[in-house]
Design a protein around this motif. Sequence first.
Motif, mmCIF file in Angstrom:
data_model
loop_
_atom_site.group_PDB
_atom_site.id
_atom_site.type_symbol
_atom_site.label_atom_id
_atom_site.label_comp_id
_atom_site.label_asym_id
_atom_site.label_seq_id
_atom_site.Cartn_x
_atom_site.Cartn_y
_atom_site.Cartn_z
ATOM 1 N N MET A 1 0.837 -1.184 0.000
ATOM 2 C CA MET A 1 0.000 0.000 0.000
ATOM 3 C C MET A 1 0.882 1.249 0.000
ATOM 4 S SD MET A 1 -3.409 -0.278 0.576
ATOM 5 C CE MET A 1 -4.578 -1.513 0.997
ATOM 6 N N PRO A 7 -4.112 1.896 -3.475
ATOM 7 C CA PRO A 7 -3.392 0.638 -3.692
ATOM 8 C C PRO A 7 -2.072 0.856 -4.415
ATOM 9 C CG PRO A 7 -5.380 0.736 -5.044
ATOM 10 C CD PRO A 7 -5.367 1.953 -4.174
ATOM 11 N N HIS A 8 -1.158 -0.061 -4.184
ATOM 12 C CA HIS A 8 0.130 -0.015 -4.858
ATOM 13 C C HIS A 8 -0.099 -0.110 -6.363
ATOM 14 C CE1 HIS A 8 4.110 -1.163 -6.175
ATOM 15 N NE2 HIS A 8 4.541 -0.664 -5.035
ATOM 16 N N VAL A 11 -0.884 -3.522 -7.992
ATOM 17 C CA VAL A 11 -2.114 -4.248 -7.685
ATOM 18 C C VAL A 11 -2.912 -4.428 -8.972
ATOM 19 C CG1 VAL A 11 -4.360 -4.015 -6.540
ATOM 20 C CG2 VAL A 11 -2.260 -3.573 -5.265
ATOM 21 N N PRO A 27 -5.024 -5.769 -3.182
ATOM 22 C CA PRO A 27 -4.594 -4.601 -2.407
ATOM 23 C C PRO A 27 -4.246 -4.901 -0.958
ATOM 24 C CG PRO A 27 -6.876 -4.331 -3.148
ATOM 25 C CD PRO A 27 -6.370 -5.625 -3.708
#
Length: 91
Positions: A1, A7-8, A11, A27
């Motif tokens: 994260m 979210p990264h 993801v 996520p």
Amino acid sequence: MTSNNSPHPYVGMWVTADGFIRQELLPDGRYDEARGKRRSAYTGSYTVTGTHIDYLDDTGFTATGDVRDGVLYHEHLILYRQNEQPLPRAV
């Protein structure tokens, strides 16, 4: 994260060019990998450090991956963002 709770960027769904292997990075730090018709063939957790991904399967084995130029190199696999796979070459 990321720190702002979004979210990264990694993801989402990653797939091999033939669509046989589909790996979803969730996520919550979990992943779910399908192979062919076998859903959830592999599941576990992952962590991201820079462009490197460390995987820990629920059965205990580990794997790694690296994202370079928008492509995920996961052990011997090459995965692309879903709907971003290269088009098959004309024969």
